[in-house]
Design a protein around this motif. Structure first.
Motif, short mmCIF file in Angstrom:
data_model
loop_
_atom_site.label_atom_id
_atom_site.label_comp_id
_atom_site.label_asym_id
_atom_site.label_seq_id
_atom_site.Cartn_x
_atom_site.Cartn_y
_atom_site.Cartn_z
N GLY A 141 0.82 -1.21 0.00
CA GLY A 141 0.00 0.00 0.00
C GLY A 141 0.85 1.26 0.00
O GLY A 141 0.40 2.34 -0.38
N ASP A 170 -6.84 0.95 -3.57
CA ASP A 170 -7.68 1.47 -2.48
C ASP A 170 -8.47 2.71 -2.92
O ASP A 170 -9.64 2.86 -2.62
N ASN A 292 -2.84 -10.30 -4.77
CA ASN A 292 -3.73 -10.08 -5.92
C ASN A 292 -3.76 -11.31 -6.84
O ASN A 292 -2.72 -11.82 -7.25
#
Ligand code: KG4
Ligand code: ZN
Length: 355
Positions: A141, A170, A292
């Protein structure tokens, strides 16, 4: 026996890892319910949650491993990068425990934890041997970075010039009113869409660098969402139940699939271009975004096609966890590093620090 502590963002992690890199326990307490109403992590709340979660998280790790504090021979805690308030909780705790137990202390760089995490096993076996040289891809992130690792030396050869890959997942998810953390939900929704439907840009650097850039892709995805809204497509997915994901509006699913494909394509592009110059023995892929689904499929296929060993972090250690922190300390120790002092600038919590 290494006690690992990780509190760099919103996950409270406690792990026990032995000298062979066996993970005896890795407990992580997430703070989803606390941050969800805000759509993202609220730093002040995160540090308070670490304080209140630690006793439960550590008790469960010690119970699972069947160990007590007296068994701890080394203490390792994340020093940064991350949220300073959050880091301070685990780092101060780690220093205090090391002091109290009279044991060596390692202030670990969070990315070093991710970088070596693909070598950990979930079966209680020893960690896999780390090759003398490998290429590390950390996708999280906060970071999208490529490292060349050779023995104990480590060189950053590419990083993102703007947003990190997880961050854009996000943000795009947030625009669709998906609950935090949006990345895994965007991934799941994307499984139902047609990635060929929208053509989204692949960023490359005009100076030939392998650096990443995700903000252009994010803006383009947001622009498409706006256009779809003007055309009357409903874009608020907040009420979407888990079981009805494929009932989300088709254009939105297609957009998410196209977005995810473009995001992964950029990673593949950088690996391809790296290969034009050098041939790594192994590529080790880590970080929260390494969970992912498309990334895992595409990079595994890339490794097969190129004849390069591709090591993907086990799902259990993709997101933030303390096993990777204990393991990073173990690797430093194997390289002859006897640990850090308990005070001084180099063991202060820091939101940004070079690896
Ligand atoms: O490594 P990590 O737990 O924390 C950081 O160090 O940043 O990574 C968290 C990031 C978040 O942005 C989250 O949305 C993203 O990883 N993420 C995913 C997936 N699972 C987690 N992004 C895309 N697809 C996923 N399946
Ligand atoms: Zn992380």
């Amino acid at each position: 026996m290494i006690l690992g502590i990780e509190t760099s963002c919103d996950d409270t992690g406690c792990a026990l890892v032995d000298g062979g890199g066996r993970v005896l326990a890795s407990a992580v307490s997430r703070q989803l319910a606390v941050h969800r109403p805000f759509g993202g992590v609220v730093p002040e709340l995160a540090s308070r949650e670490h304080l209140s979660n630690w006793p439960t998280v550590s008790a469960s790790a010690f119970a699972e491993a069947g160990l007590s504090l007296d068994d701890v021979e080394v203490v390792a805690a994340t020093r940064g990068p991350g949220l300073v308030g959050s880091l301070l909780v685990g780092l101060s705790l780690g220093k205090a425990l090391a002091y109290g137990l009279g044991r060596p202390f390692y202030a670990v760089h969070h990315l070093e934890g991710h970088l070596y995490s693909p070598f950990l096993t979930t079966t209680g076996e020893a960690a896999a041997p780390i090759p003398e040289r490998f290429l590390g891809l950390v996708v999280s992130g906060g970071h999208t970075s490529l490292f060349e690792v050779e023995g104990s030396s480590l060189e950053t050869i590419a990083e993102t010039r703007d947003d990190a890959m997880g961050e854009v997942f996000d943000k795009v998810g947030k625009r669709l009113a998906l609950p935090y953390p949006q990345g895994p939900l965007v991934d799941r929704l994307a499984e139902h869409g047609d990635a060929e439907r929208f053509s989204l840009p692949l960023a490359t650097m005009s100076d030939g660098s392998l650096d990443f850039s995700y903000s252009g892709l994010k803006s383009e995805a947001l622009r498409v969402i706006e256009r779809l809204e003007r055309e009357g497509v409903a874009s608020d997915l907040s009420a979407l139940e888990d079981a009805e994901q494929d009932e989300a509006p088709r254009p939105i699913l297609d957009l998410l699939a196209s977005f995810r494909a473009a995001a992964v394509a950029q990673l593949v592009d950088r690996l391809d271009r790296y290969l034009e110059e050098k041939r790594p023995e192994m590529v080790a892929v880590s970080g929260g975004v390494a969970a992912n689904r498309l990334l895992r499929r595409e990079l595994a296929a890339w490794g097969d096609a190129k004849g390069i060993e591709l090591r993907l972090v086990p799902l259990a250690y993709a997101g933030d966890n303390a096993a990777m922190i204990a393991h990073a300390a173990l690797i430093r120790q194997r390289h002859g590093d006897s640990g850090d002092p308990l005070s001084g600038d180099e063991v202060e919590a820091a939101s940004r620090i070079p690896i």
